[in-house]
Design an enzyme around this catalytic site. Sequence first.
Site, mmCIF file in Angstrom:
data_model
loop_
_atom_site.group_PDB
_atom_site.id
_atom_site.type_symbol
_atom_site.label_atom_id
_atom_site.label_comp_id
_atom_site.label_asym_id
_atom_site.label_seq_id
_atom_site.Cartn_x
_atom_site.Cartn_y
_atom_site.Cartn_z
ATOM 1 C CB CYS A 144 -1.061 0.154 1.439
ATOM 2 S SG CYS A 144 -1.665 1.636 1.364
ATOM 3 C CG HIS A 147 -0.850 1.751 5.401
ATOM 4 N ND1 HIS A 147 -1.979 2.261 4.805
ATOM 5 C CD2 HIS A 147 -1.736 2.191 6.844
ATOM 6 C CE1 HIS A 147 -3.101 3.187 5.753
ATOM 7 N NE2 HIS A 147 -2.354 2.831 6.902
ATOM 8 C CE LYS A 296 4.680 9.099 8.557
ATOM 9 N NZ LYS A 296 4.361 7.497 8.384
ATOM 10 C CE LYS A 299 -1.237 3.409 17.747
ATOM 11 N NZ LYS A 299 -1.889 2.176 17.278
#
Length: 623
Positions: A144, A147, A296, A299
Site C-alpha cells: 500500500c 502504509h 513523522k 507509535k
Amino acid sequence: MPFYITTPIYYVSDVPHIGHAYTTIVCDTLARYHRLRGQSVRFLTGTDEHGQKIARMAEAAKVTPRQYADKFADAYRATWKALEISNDDFIRTTDPDHEATVQEMWRAMEKNGTIYEGEYEGWYCVPCERFYTEKELLQPGNLCPDHKRPVELVKEKSFYFRLSQYTQPLLELYEKHPEFVQPANRRNEVVAFVREGLRDMSISRTTFAWGVPVPGHPKHVIYVWLDALCNYYSATRRSDEAKPFWDDPSSQIVHMVGKDIIRFHAVFWPAFLMAAGWPLPSTIFAHGWWTIDGEKMSKTLGNVVDPLKLASDVGVDAFRYHVLREIPLGPDGDFNHEAFIGRYNAELANDLGNLVNRTLGMVHKYGIVPASSATDPFGVADAMSDYARALDEFQPSKALEAVWELVRGANTYIDQKAPWKPESPRAEILGNVLELCRVLSHLLEPFMPERSLAMRAQLGLGDEKTAWPAWQARSFSPTPATPLFPRIDDDRKKELLERWRPKRVAAEAAESQADDGRISVDEFGKVDLRVAKIVSAEPVPKAKKLLKLVVDLGEERRQVVAGIAEAYAPETLVGKKVIFVANLKPATIRGVESQGMILAAGGADILGLSAIDQDVPPGTKVR
Ligand code: MSP
C-alpha cells in the site's frame, strides 16, 4: 445564513492524538466564530465504527466490534470535552438512525440506476479501507503506498457504483464552484485526478459482516466509506432543528478534513450525493499534517503527542492557541515542543497576559475608576474586519495576527501614554486599554474559550455575552488580577521538555552511556516484540532456506521473510503463534520485502521457533 461544520469521523482504532485534536479544534474555532457573528451554527463530530479493520481488531481483542468501538467512542467524547469542543451532536456510524439513512441513500442511488451487481477482484488495504489498482501499489511486494504494508487480494461478489458517469458533472462542479475544494493546490490535485477519467467502484463487501447491510441483499455490507461519508447528512436527519442545515439552500456546509482523505470527500462524496439526488456541501477544506519535532509521528518512534497531556501541563487554551497560531490552515507543519513553550511565554504570558495584568495592577494601585473614551485609539474596527475576513477564508492563524496587532498596539500605547506619570489622564488611558481587553476577550473566545471568560471576569464583566462586539465608552470596576498565563521559567521548561521527550530518544541517550556490553531496560524496551499469528506461508522461489510468511499483528498484517524452510514445511506453520520483532527497518531479501523478524532458536540452521504457551491475541506486546 446557517453554518454547518463537520470534522471527519474518527476510526475507533486509535486513541485521540494531536492530528485528530487539530481538525477538531479548527472546526470548534470556526463554529464559535460563526456563533459570535450571530449565525445559527451546527457543529458535528463523531466516530467511524464499521469495516474490516475494526472487525479484525475486535476479534483479536476477543470482544464484539461494538464493545471495541464503545471504548474508543468514549475516549473521543472525553477528549473533546477536555479540549472545550462545543459540538452540537456526536454521531456514531453504529447509531440505528444513521444506519437507516445509509440504506435510504443506497435505495435512492439504486432507484436512479447508478448501482449494478458484479464481481470484484483486486487489491484492498485494510488500514486504509480502500481498493488499489495494481499501478498504484509499490513494488516489490504489492505494498500500500500509504502504509507500506502488503495489500490483500480480494475476490468476491460486489455491487458497483457508476462513478464513471460522474467525471463530467464533477469537473463542472469544480469549475462552477472554485470554493468547493480548498485550498487551491488541493483543488488542482483533485481536478487533475478526475480529468484522467473515473472508473466504477465497488461499494459492497461480502466476506465479513460488520457494516450496514445492503437493502434486499443481507449477505452484502455497504462499503465502509460510503457508510461513513453519509454521516454528515444522516446527522441532519435526526432532529427538526438539524434538518435546515442540509436542506436550506442558503446553508454553508463545510467539511474539514486532512489532506489524506480529500479524494473520498471531494470526489466520491459529491458523486454519491448527485447519484442520490441530494444537495451537495459547499466546501471541502483539506488541512496539512503535523510532524513532531521534525519527525513523522508514529507509535514506534514513541513520539505520538497526547493533547491531554500538554493541556494538563500548560493549559487547554495554550495548546489550542499554539496549534491555531503556529501554521496556516492548509500546509503541513511541525509541532516543536520547545517552540510551544517559547510562543507561550512570548505571546500569551508576555504580550496578552501582561497587558491585562499590568493594566489591572495600575488600576488598583492608583485606586481609580477607569473609563474609556468615545473614540477608539487602537483601530479596533479595521482589525476586526481583517479578523473576520481571515476566518471567513478559513485562516485562523491570520485572524490571530490581526488580534495580536491590537495587543501589541495597546502595550505600546501604555508605554507612550505613561499612566504612571501623575499628570497623565490615567482613568482614560487605562479605561481605553480595558475596553480593548473587553473586545479582545470576545474576539479570542473562539480560540481560547476558557481564558477569555477568565479575562472578562477579571475585567469585572462576569460572563458578559455579546454578538459581534463594538467599541463602547464605559467604566470598569475590575477585580484584583492574577496572571492569566503564568510565565514558564527555565527550570519548569526543562522539567516539561524532559517529561515530553519521546521514550525512544531517552533510550538513545542511555545507549551512549553504556560501554560494558550490557544494555539498559530502556534500550531493551526499544525492541517492539509482539505476538504474531502466521496466516500464510509459501516458499521463496530459488531460495531453499527461505519462506515468505504473512503474519497477523492484530491491527495489521505484515509480510516477512524467514530462514526456516529447512526446518518447517509451509503448511505446518499456518495458525502458529510466534514472537515477532515489529519495529525492525524493512529489508529486501531475494527481491522480497521483509517487514520484521520472527524469533527462532539456532544459528545458520534453525532448530525451533519461538512460541507462546497460552492463547494470547495477535498483536499483544511481549516483554
Ligand atoms: N474514518 C476516516 C474518516 C471518515 S470521514 C467520513 C479517517 N479517520 S482517522 O481517524 O484515521 O483520521 C481522521 C483525521 O485525522 C484525518 O483527517 C487525518 O488527516 C487526521 N490526521 C491523522 N494524523 C494526522 C497528523 N499527524 N496531522 C494532522 N492530521 C492528521 O480517516
